[in-house]
Write a protein that holds these residues in place. Structure first.
Motif: not given
Length: 234
Positions: A16-23, A193-211
């Motif tokens: 969701d919101d990485t491969l296809w629109v959801n939020e 200790k794995a690798k990760a790549i962030h690809i932001p979507f234009h909107t993020t659910w409040l529960h998924e937001q971090v500071n």
């Protein structure tokens, strides 16, 4: 190849919101819900109270449209002091059905990137939410054949990822996770200790937001699209 990723053998993708629109569909549903309940409260207050209800119910219902709809029904009853009409409840249920019947809209470059990357890596889908709904979206997406494994998790925390990698016999050092949520797709992987790549979507659910404190000194990259991932790895 970027030497930082020389050891990567398996790439995991959020759905969701990485491969296809959801939020986007959840935001639209919240607006419709606020209109239905406008006689009882302001739109802003309804939105705040609905989020609180979702958080209250998360352990019971989990993630996904169905739990969201149950929270809307419960919120409608609470805001109206149990006076909400049957017609309004029916409209809420129809909001949920409409969400479940949405077409699957792939994000830019998704299929092209998966097609290219699948030649050199094992690809797995790692998502969370309602199993039936995620299976439906995956089938509609036409992307199933690109993935060696598909996993729908109840949550995406360090323990969930560690258990999955152990089950699939994947070393963290050989795994790269790609997703739109820093909280669910990036930070837990960095922490094991794995690798990760962030690809932001234009909107993020409040529960998924971090500071900013939560992401400070965390080793991950941010890209604008999956097409950039192809370039980075190749």
């Amino acid at each position: 190849m970027n030497s930082e990723y020389n050891d990567i053998k398996v790439i995991g993708f959020d759905a969701d919101d990485t491969l296809w629109v959801n939020e986007t569909y959840f935001r639209e549903a919240e607006l419709e819900f606020a209109k239905l309940l406008s006689r009882y409260e302001t739109a802003n207050k309804i939105d705040q109270e609905l989020f609180k209800m979702e958080m209250k119910n998360l352990l019971l219902y989990g993630y996904g449209v169905k739990g969201f709809v149950l929270s809307m029904v419960e919120m409608a009853l609470e805001l109206s002091n149990n006076e909400v009409s049957n017609s309004t409840i029916n409209s809420i249920l129809n909001i949920g059905k409409d969400m479940l019947n949405k077409p699957v809209e792939l994000l830019e470059g998704v299929e092209e990137a998966l097609k290219t990357l699948s030649n050199d890596y094992r690809l797995i889908l790692v998502t969370k939410g309602d199993l039936l709904d995620q299976e439906r979206k995956l089938k509609k997406s036409g992307l199933t054949d690109y993935f060696h494994h598909i996993e729908v998790l109840s949550d995406k925390q360090e323990t969930n990822y560690s258990q999955l990698l152990n089950h699939l016999d994947i070393k963290p050092s050989e795994f790269l996770m790609v997703g739109n949520s820093l909280k669910s797709d990036i930070l837990p992987l960095v922490n094991i200790k794995a690798k990760a790549i962030h690809i932001p979507f234009h909107t993020t659910w409040l529960h998924e937001q971090v500071n900013d404190d939560e992401t400070k000194d965390k080793a991950y990259k941010t890209l604008s699209s999956l097409l950039d991932l192809k370039t980075l790895l190749n």
